[in-house]
Scaffold this motif. Structure first.
Motif: not given
Length: 344
Positions: A31-34, A39-41, A87-88, A96-99
């Protein structure tokens, strides 16, 4: 920092938005990539952060809150680990998208100071070795190599960042205790929107004379620091452990990034002249007692004949210094841009 902490506490108290646990879940990484998020983990601390459009959201897997742009705590269910995969909840991704679409009028968060710590000095020489170099017996002393590289690094940074404090724990051959070094680091005065980095420079030695290479260390996530004081919490002292944990995890994440950038910077400069030993975690005194992102660099082994010759060569030390500088420059750019710093 006081202003930042006050904002965090206020946000934690008044934030009330929460999504139900039974919301639809998605593969977080996909989802984050799309969505075009970076992303860092960190698997050691189970903490992560995502970036987009100059904003950042950091979280600890499974927590019921996330931190937006290092100042606003939001009651939002963070991604959770299930069978080794993040999983989110779809509500998290929507939020997140809105922010990430919001515009910020805040002052840019920036690196205000970099403190270089050449290890040892004065009556404490550090490690040493006598090697045959160019047909002559040469004694290499750690404190001298550390200072040589530290001074070169300082000069590079001062030239590039005249608006930042470029400091050293020592700029000559003097003795400082470990406690004095961390006191210097923790006493640097910063503005509300500024951060400081601590870079300790050392040289290695080993009974195994074949040991060689450079490495960068950061504080082991297993060691828990108190990076915030009770005064920061005001009347809400019950929130201090939560915020301390979040701030400490941010320091760990940033220290890992600094270590990676520095390691890459050195590798680009020295090439195949010696080898990289990678990024490692340890509870070094200067790292665990410095309340900021910090790393400790081991430049090489004076106990290794080939590497000792390199460490005795001023041109090679210049390469090491420039590699560290390039790594720090890359991190500063990343750090400041990720907080909406554009410089435009």
């Amino acid at each position: 920092m006081k202003k930042l902490l006050a904002t965090i506490f206020t946000a934690l108290l008044i934030s009330s938005h929460f999504f139900a646990d039974n919301a639809k879940t998605t593969d977080f990484l996909v989802s984050a990539q799309k969505a075009g998020m970076t992303f860092y983990w960190d698997p050691l601390t189970s903490s992560g952060l995502i970036e987009k459009n100059g904003h950042r959201i950091s979280f600890h897997a499974g927590d019921d809150f996330v931190l937006q742009d290092y100042k606003t705590v939001v009651n939002e269910k963070a991604p959770v680990l299930e069978n080794g995969k993040l999983v989110s909840y779809s509500s998290f991704m929507n939020s997140a998208e809105n922010f990430f679409k919001t515009e910020s009028n805040d002052n840019p968060y920036r690196i205000g100071a970099i403190l270089i710590d050449p290890g040892h000095g004065g009556k404490d020489p550090g490690t040493s070795s006598v090697q045959k170099i160019g047909g002559k017996s040469v004694k290499l002393v750690e404190k001298d190599i550390n200072l040589n590289v530290g001074l070169k690094l300082r000069d590079y940074l001062k030239k590039s960042y005249p608006d930042k404090q470029i400091l050293m724990t020592r700029s000559k051959d003097v003795y400082l205790s470990l406690n004095q070094r961390t006191e210097i680091a923790n006493s640097v005065k910063l503005k509300d929107n500024e951060a400081i980095l601590f870079i300790s420079v050392h040289v290695n030695s080993n009974f195994n004379e074949s040991a060689s290479g450079y490495e960068v260390w950061y504080l082991s996530p297993g060691y828990r620091r108190q990076v915030l004081n009770a005064k920061s919490a005001g009347e809400e002292k019950s929130l201090l452990p939560i915020l301390n944990s979040m701030m400490e995890e941010e320091y760990t994440t940033e220290s890992i990034l600094i270590a990676k950038f520095i390691l890459d910077g050195i590798t680009a400069q020295v090439g195949t002249q010696t080898n990289s030993r990678g990024i490692k975690a340890e509870e070094w005194y200067v790292c665990k007692n410095s309340n900021m992102p910090s790393v400790l660099i081991e430049l090489g082994f004076v106990s290794n004949k080939k590497e000792a010759a390199l460490l005795n060569d001023d041109k090679y030390l210049q390469k090491l210094s420039f590699g560290i500088y390039n790594g720090l420059q890359a991190f500063v750019t990343h750090f400041e841009r990720s907080r909406g710093f554009t410089g435009k």
